[in-house]
Design an enzyme around this catalytic site. Sequence first.
Site, mmCIF file in Angstrom:
data_model
loop_
_atom_site.group_PDB
_atom_site.id
_atom_site.type_symbol
_atom_site.label_atom_id
_atom_site.label_comp_id
_atom_site.label_asym_id
_atom_site.label_seq_id
_atom_site.Cartn_x
_atom_site.Cartn_y
_atom_site.Cartn_z
ATOM 1 N N TRP A 55 -6.899 19.921 13.560
ATOM 2 C CA TRP A 55 -7.686 20.548 12.276
ATOM 3 C C TRP A 55 -8.696 19.712 12.153
ATOM 4 O O TRP A 55 -9.663 20.101 11.298
ATOM 5 C CB TRP A 55 -6.709 20.288 10.982
ATOM 6 N N GLU B 14 -3.620 19.283 4.924
ATOM 7 C CA GLU B 14 -3.918 18.463 4.051
ATOM 8 C C GLU B 14 -2.658 18.397 3.346
ATOM 9 O O GLU B 14 -2.162 17.052 2.771
ATOM 10 C CB GLU B 14 -5.141 18.540 3.174
ATOM 11 N N THR C 112 2.371 11.324 4.566
ATOM 12 C CA THR C 112 2.813 11.433 6.135
ATOM 13 C C THR C 112 2.039 11.113 6.970
ATOM 14 O O THR C 112 0.843 11.390 6.941
ATOM 15 C CB THR C 112 3.264 13.172 5.747
ATOM 16 N N GLY D 64 10.253 16.110 3.795
ATOM 17 C CA GLY D 64 10.368 15.416 2.608
ATOM 18 C C GLY D 64 9.332 15.886 1.768
ATOM 19 O O GLY D 64 8.531 16.472 2.080
ATOM 20 N N TYR D 65 9.585 15.130 0.480
ATOM 21 C CA TYR D 65 8.831 15.531 -0.474
ATOM 22 C C TYR D 65 8.423 16.991 -0.625
ATOM 23 O O TYR D 65 7.361 17.762 -0.655
ATOM 24 C CB TYR D 65 7.294 14.944 -0.514
ATOM 25 N N TYR E 155 -7.545 13.525 -4.083
ATOM 26 C CA TYR E 155 -7.791 13.351 -2.526
ATOM 27 C C TYR E 155 -7.861 15.031 -1.878
ATOM 28 O O TYR E 155 -8.629 14.931 -1.076
ATOM 29 C CB TYR E 155 -6.878 12.536 -2.051
ATOM 30 N N ASP F 185 -8.142 7.885 -0.257
ATOM 31 C CA ASP F 185 -6.828 7.688 0.150
ATOM 32 C C ASP F 185 -6.251 6.323 0.260
ATOM 33 O O ASP F 185 -7.230 5.405 0.025
ATOM 34 C CB ASP F 185 -6.551 8.435 1.377
ATOM 35 N N CYS G 226 -8.893 -1.419 10.306
ATOM 36 C CA CYS G 226 -8.308 -1.776 8.833
ATOM 37 C C CYS G 226 -7.093 -1.672 8.711
ATOM 38 O O CYS G 226 -6.801 -1.003 7.542
ATOM 39 C CB CYS G 226 -9.347 -1.691 8.151
ATOM 40 N N CYS H 195 -9.474 -7.192 13.487
ATOM 41 C CA CYS H 195 -10.782 -7.923 12.672
ATOM 42 C C CYS H 195 -11.689 -8.314 13.889
ATOM 43 O O CYS H 195 -12.834 -8.238 13.665
ATOM 44 C CB CYS H 195 -10.429 -9.076 11.800
ATOM 45 N N CYS I 289 -13.833 -5.476 14.746
ATOM 46 C CA CYS I 289 -14.185 -4.892 13.485
ATOM 47 C C CYS I 289 -15.688 -4.801 13.338
ATOM 48 O O CYS I 289 -16.423 -6.055 13.202
ATOM 49 C CB CYS I 289 -13.585 -5.182 12.270
#
Length: 355
Positions: free
Chosen positions: A13, A26, A32, A70-71, A109, A127, A181, A188, A191
């Site tokens: 997507w 989304e 998830t 779920g949810y 979000y 998020d 991160c 790191c 990074c």
Amino acid sequence: MNWYEPDRRPMPWKAERDPYLIWLSEIILQQTRVEQGLAYFEKFRTAYPTVHDLAAAPDTEVMKHWEGLGYYSRARNLLKAARLVSGEMGGIFPQSSAELLKLPGVGPYTAAAIASFAYDEPIPVLDGNVYRILSRYAGQATPIDTTAGKKLFTALAALAFDPEQPARYNQAIMDFGALVCKPKRADCANCPLSLSCVARAGDLVYDLPVKAKKLQRKTRYFHFLVARDETGRYLVQQRKSADIWRDLFQFPLFEIDHEDVLFDKLWFASTKDIPFQRNSFVLERSYPPRKQQLTHQTIIGYFHEGRIDSGIQLPTGYEWVSAAELGRLAFPKMIASFIADKSVFLDLFTLPPTE
DNA sequence: TACTCGTGGTC
DNA sequence: TGACCAAGAGT
């Protein structure tokens, strides 16, 4: 932005411009993992290519497609929103984050994600990835699960944002959180921000972000009665209370607040939720308890299988379904896996021997 | 504001 | 095994 390459974390997507498919992805991705959501996205896209297809789908069918993810309030709100957009908005999704926010199941979000991805609206997403990156980079220990924290990190997110490239920026910072991160084993060493990262300088990387509230878990003991009538049908009901697994199906159950004791003792201790009397249920076998860890509770599930006469009077909300029809209903994972295991068990003992 | 909603992966 | 977390939202 220099670090970002879309191919490093491919998602079907990412290049999508259809607001319906972006919205769908989304909702599925809320809390998830991408890897877990991927198959569900493909399933929904295939079953419901447009918002009108989704809006026209029966509730139980949509819940069945969502089974295991779920949810489940997401699935209910998904359908509500689809019917809203299909029916009252002519199939056209709201064109701004403020309007998207009004759809059920779309919070800050998701509204920002859809608006930036589909319409290039200059609004940053906030998020779990963004919270983590910002709190570490700025060395901010303000708890992210408080009003003050949300306000602070919303402001920081706006500062870091690139309004010239909303979609690319939002995807970049989330990929950065997922690949560099990270919560554990942050990279790191590779990074590009490490030299100016406050957490890195103060060795605070794994102390950030801070959460104020700690999780409380309770244990619940569910005793399911897998009641089969003389024609092989099973007694099921749809969960309707404001509790876990709302709208999913289950075998009739009673719940107690302590560990296993003898079945008949349990029965007399709590039978108000069972739609028949003890003497009409002929217990055949009890299975070993199954355990499922949810976010706020641990469920211990006992399954007691037996026979019952189809002639009994049933209160509303219960129905008989054949073994084949069980497959069309959405069950909590604990019950779905029990049915799957039981099916294997039955197959092993009922299939004719093969040559 | 505090709490709750699932499932699966990682360490 | 237990704690933490995942492209959060609703009540």
